[in-house]
Design a protein around this motif. Structure first.
Motif, PDB file in Angstrom:
ATOM      1  N   ASN A   1       0.823  -1.201   0.000  1.00 37.73           N
ATOM      2  CA  ASN A   1       0.000   0.000   0.000  1.00 37.73           C
ATOM      3  C   ASN A   1       0.860   1.255   0.000  1.00 37.73           C
ATOM      4  O   ASN A   1       0.552   2.239  -0.679  1.00 37.73           O
ATOM      5  CB  ASN A   1      -0.915  -0.006   1.223  1.00 37.73           C
ATOM      6  CG  ASN A   1      -1.858   1.184   1.236  1.00 37.73           C
ATOM      7  OD1 ASN A   1      -2.619   1.401   0.309  1.00 37.73           O
ATOM      8  ND2 ASN A   1      -1.806   1.959   2.319  1.00 37.73           N
TER       9      ASN A   1
ATOM     10  N   LEU B   1      -4.555   3.471   0.629  1.00 36.14           N
ATOM     11  CA  LEU B   1      -5.729   3.136   1.420  1.00 36.14           C
ATOM     12  C   LEU B   1      -5.421   3.357   2.891  1.00 36.14           C
ATOM     13  O   LEU B   1      -4.259   3.319   3.302  1.00 36.14           O
ATOM     14  CB  LEU B   1      -6.115   1.672   1.191  1.00 36.14           C
ATOM     15  CG  LEU B   1      -6.496   1.283  -0.251  1.00 36.14           C
ATOM     16  CD1 LEU B   1      -6.720  -0.221  -0.331  1.00 36.14           C
ATOM     17  CD2 LEU B   1      -7.743   2.039  -0.701  1.00 36.14           C
ATOM     18  N   ASP B   2      -6.474   3.581   3.691  1.00 41.41           N
ATOM     19  CA  ASP B   2      -6.233   3.774   5.113  1.00 41.41           C
ATOM     20  C   ASP B   2      -5.924   2.434   5.776  1.00 41.41           C
ATOM     21  O   ASP B   2      -6.187   1.356   5.235  1.00 41.41           O
ATOM     22  CB  ASP B   2      -7.439   4.432   5.784  1.00 41.41           C
ATOM     23  CG  ASP B   2      -8.702   3.604   5.636  1.00 41.41           C
ATOM     24  OD1 ASP B   2      -8.830   2.580   6.326  1.00 41.41           O
ATOM     25  OD2 ASP B   2      -9.572   3.989   4.816  1.00 41.41           O
TER      26      ASP B   2
ATOM     27  N   ARG C   1      -7.225   0.841   8.218  1.00 43.17           N
ATOM     28  CA  ARG C   1      -8.358  -0.037   8.508  1.00 43.17           C
ATOM     29  C   ARG C   1      -8.729  -0.872   7.289  1.00 43.17           C
ATOM     30  O   ARG C   1      -9.042  -2.057   7.391  1.00 43.17           O
ATOM     31  CB  ARG C   1      -9.548   0.792   8.975  1.00 43.17           C
ATOM     32  CG  ARG C   1     -10.546   0.003   9.811  1.00 43.17           C
ATOM     33  CD  ARG C   1     -11.609   0.881  10.432  1.00 43.17           C
ATOM     34  NE  ARG C   1     -12.319   0.192  11.495  1.00 43.17           N
ATOM     35  CZ  ARG C   1     -11.953   0.177  12.758  1.00 43.17           C
ATOM     36  NH1 ARG C   1     -10.840   0.827  13.119  1.00 43.17           N
ATOM     37  NH2 ARG C   1     -12.659  -0.481  13.672  1.00 43.17           N
ATOM     38  N   SER C   2      -8.694  -0.259   6.111  1.00 46.48           N
ATOM     39  CA  SER C   2      -9.007  -0.982   4.876  1.00 46.48           C
ATOM     40  C   SER C   2      -7.977  -2.076   4.621  1.00 46.48           C
ATOM     41  O   SER C   2      -8.332  -3.182   4.181  1.00 46.48           O
ATOM     42  CB  SER C   2      -9.055  -0.016   3.694  1.00 46.48           C
ATOM     43  OG  SER C   2     -10.086   0.938   3.848  1.00 46.48           O
TER      44      SER C   2
ATOM     45  N   ARG D   1      -8.669  -4.988   6.962  1.00 44.86           N
ATOM     46  CA  ARG D   1      -9.791  -5.790   6.471  1.00 44.86           C
ATOM     47  C   ARG D   1      -9.329  -6.723   5.355  1.00 44.86           C
ATOM     48  O   ARG D   1      -9.677  -7.903   5.321  1.00 44.86           O
ATOM     49  CB  ARG D   1     -10.913  -4.885   5.961  1.00 44.86           C
ATOM     50  CG  ARG D   1     -11.663  -4.095   7.008  1.00 44.86           C
ATOM     51  CD  ARG D   1     -12.588  -3.102   6.327  1.00 44.86           C
ATOM     52  NE  ARG D   1     -13.414  -2.356   7.271  1.00 44.86           N
ATOM     53  CZ  ARG D   1     -14.148  -1.309   6.944  1.00 44.86           C
ATOM     54  NH1 ARG D   1     -14.170  -0.882   5.679  1.00 44.86           N
ATOM     55  NH2 ARG D   1     -14.878  -0.678   7.851  1.00 44.86           N
ATOM     56  N   GLU D   2      -8.558  -6.169   4.430  1.00 50.06           N
ATOM     57  CA  GLU D   2      -8.063  -6.980   3.320  1.00 50.06           C
ATOM     58  C   GLU D   2      -7.171  -8.108   3.821  1.00 50.06           C
ATOM     59  O   GLU D   2      -7.244  -9.247   3.325  1.00 50.06           O
ATOM     60  CB  GLU D   2      -7.292  -6.096   2.333  1.00 50.06           C
ATOM     61  CG  GLU D   2      -6.618  -6.835   1.186  1.00 50.06           C
ATOM     62  CD  GLU D   2      -7.600  -7.525   0.243  1.00 50.06           C
ATOM     63  OE1 GLU D   2      -7.177  -8.475  -0.443  1.00 50.06           O
ATOM     64  OE2 GLU D   2      -8.782  -7.118   0.198  1.00 50.06           O
TER      65      GLU D   2
ATOM     66  N   ASP E   1     -17.053  -3.067  10.317  1.00 49.29           N
ATOM     67  CA  ASP E   1     -15.942  -3.865   9.802  1.00 49.29           C
ATOM     68  C   ASP E   1     -16.408  -5.276   9.448  1.00 49.29           C
ATOM     69  O   ASP E   1     -16.010  -5.842   8.424  1.00 49.29           O
ATOM     70  CB  ASP E   1     -14.807  -3.937  10.837  1.00 49.29           C
ATOM     71  CG  ASP E   1     -14.053  -2.628  10.964  1.00 49.29           C
ATOM     72  OD1 ASP E   1     -13.847  -1.963   9.936  1.00 49.29           O
ATOM     73  OD2 ASP E   1     -13.674  -2.270  12.093  1.00 49.29           O
TER      74      ASP E   1
ATOM     75  N   SER F   1     -18.342  -5.264   6.178  1.00 48.44           N
ATOM     76  CA  SER F   1     -17.434  -5.070   5.048  1.00 48.44           C
ATOM     77  C   SER F   1     -16.645  -6.332   4.734  1.00 48.44           C
ATOM     78  O   SER F   1     -16.539  -6.758   3.577  1.00 48.44           O
ATOM     79  CB  SER F   1     -16.474  -3.908   5.350  1.00 48.44           C
ATOM     80  OG  SER F   1     -15.527  -3.759   4.314  1.00 48.44           O
TER      81      SER F   1
ATOM     82  N   MET G   1     -16.855  -8.880   1.325  1.00 52.87           N
ATOM     83  CA  MET G   1     -15.673  -9.209   0.523  1.00 52.87           C
ATOM     84  C   MET G   1     -15.516 -10.717   0.372  1.00 52.87           C
ATOM     85  O   MET G   1     -15.253 -11.232  -0.722  1.00 52.87           O
ATOM     86  CB  MET G   1     -14.428  -8.600   1.174  1.00 52.87           C
ATOM     87  CG  MET G   1     -14.396  -7.081   1.172  1.00 52.87           C
ATOM     88  SD  MET G   1     -13.212  -6.374   2.360  1.00 52.87           S
ATOM     89  CE  MET G   1     -11.654  -6.802   1.586  1.00 52.87           C
TER      90      MET G   1
END
Length: 421
Positions: free
Chosen positions: A175, A182-183, A185-186, A189-190, A224, A227, A231
């Motif tokens: 990243n 991206l932040d 947190r994103s 999540r990924e 979260d 989300s 995904m």
């Protein structure tokens, strides 16, 4: 657009989306995924090495309606206890599948205690702590090999609180060099989603079919969780287990779980659910089962127990008679269900209304299968009873509650008695 088109459009938009097309998995005879009902599961909080305490709690959770029960297997004493727990439960007639929860040394415990590996109906593996650095693949592979040997399914359960640091660092580095940052947190999540999917792909490489794999990716934040599971559903067709990893105490935990699971289930995502409530001191562990059932029943996915629609009360209902009757009826229905389930097929779909005044009482009672509208403040001391939408009779006097119970019991016999199992 004419009125019929408008109504059809509204009905379509209000209905849940079709279930995410997941591959079905069989867990000790319980089918999960695809067209199977959404399954309720729970977890014991006893020391598994305490055989009698664990047997008692598993049996209690199963009686409450838990269709899968997970137990901690964290050391040799716990692994040694598992076959005895399973045997004792079967002798009691309790056939609920048992899931072994493994962290850090699952590969060793399953290898050293083959009777434990055989007794369990599914293994839960956390890819974040199955092993570290060069040992990760070896120890993960060892568990999958044992699962294949004993023909057991696995849940690969990634968790926000024990995420693979190497994978997270790798994604953070990618990243940092990306043109579109991206932040954090994103990225987290990924990483959670990739942890589950990469581990599942590795299990398949080792010979495990998708019909033996369930995925989860748990967090403690509602948005979260929504989300992450969107995904997972978009990028795979594995059966999915839903639940916040720590929902919390009391009403907070119930609200968080209901909000998160409600959104995902409405979108057709999720094949099994658990409501992870922190129990109150000396509280009933089975509350999490009840809440999970109520989420599914409230949303119209399954029916577990007859529902009572009850007036919330207002200035027109200064009498507490309707509150007492609603509580009494709800408790009576719950206590009667074990017997009724054996005698009356479909009784769990029954709807009962206990209302407190003339404003909404008759109308709500008409919408129920059987309902009663009690008198509000200043109203005539009479309680009309409605059956299948029509006024059937009026009750008066001090024995209204008992008389209404008799009417409900008679209604159940007449409607569901012909469908006796």
């Amino acid at each position: 657009m004419n009125i019929h088109e408008t109504i059809d459009s509204q009905m379509i938009s209000a209905a849940p989306k079709p279930r995410h097309n997941t591959v079905p998995v069989s867990i000790g005879g319980v089918r999960v995924g695809a067209t199977a009902p959404i399954i309720v599961q729970s977890m014991t909080n006893t020391d598994t090495a305490d055989i009698q305490a664990t047997i008692a709690q598993v049996a209690s959770l199963a009686r409450a309606g838990s269709e899968l029960v997970r137990i901690t297997v964290d050391r040799d004493e716990a692994a040694l206890a598992v076959p005895h727990i399973k045997e004792a439960l079967l002798k009691r007639g309790c056939t609920v599948p048992l899931i072994g929860d493994f962290h850090y040394i699952g590969h060793k415990l399953l290898n050293d205690h083959p009777a434990c590996a055989e007794a369990l109906d599914k293994y839960r593996i956390n890819p974040g702590n199955v092993g570290f650095r060069d040992k990760r693949d070896t120890q993960f592979s060892a568990i999958i090999d044992i699962a294949l040997k004993h023909d057991k399914p696995v849940r690969i359960g990634a968790n926000w609180g024990s995420l693979d640091d190497e994978l997270l660092t790798h994604l953070m580095d990618l990243n940092a060099s990306s043109a579109q940052l991206l932040d954090a947190r994103s990225i987290t999540r990924e990483a959670l989603v990739q942890s589950a999917l990469l581990s599942a792909a590795r299990a398949e490489q080792l010979g495990m079919g998708r019909d033996k794999i369930i995925l989860s990716a748990k967090v403690s934040n509602v948005q979260d969780l929504i989300s992450v599971y969107r995904m997972l559903a978009k990028r795979s067709n594995y059966a999915l287990h839903l639940g916040l990893t720590e929902a919390g105490l009391g009403s907070k935990g119930i609200v968080c779980s209901s909000a998160a699971l409600g959104v995902l289930l409405q979108e057709g995502i999720g094949d099994t659910i658990r409501v992870s409530l922190t129990p109150e001191p000396d509280g009933d562990r089975a509350l999490e089962v009840k809440v999970a059932q109520e989420i599914l029943q409230t949303m119209g996915f399954r029916s577990f127990i007859p529902q009572v629609a009850a007036c919330p009360g207002c200035g027109r209902t200064t009498s507490t008679v309707f509150q007492q009757l609603a509580s009494d009826i709800q408790g009576w229905l719950a206590n009667s269900m074990p017997d009724w389930k054996q005698r009356y097929k479909g009784v769990e779909t029954l709807n009962v209304a206990v209302m407190g005044c003339i404003v909404n009482g008759p109308g709500e009672s008409k919408h129920a299968d059987i309902g009663i509208s009690l008198p509000g403040t200043g109203e005539t001391p009479a309680a009309p009873v409605f059956i299948d939408g029509k006024k059937a009779l009026t009750l008066r006097g001090d024995s209204i509650a008992d008389e209404f119970k008799v009417l409900v019991a008679d209604y159940i016999e007449k409607r569901f008695g012909q469908a006796t199992i």
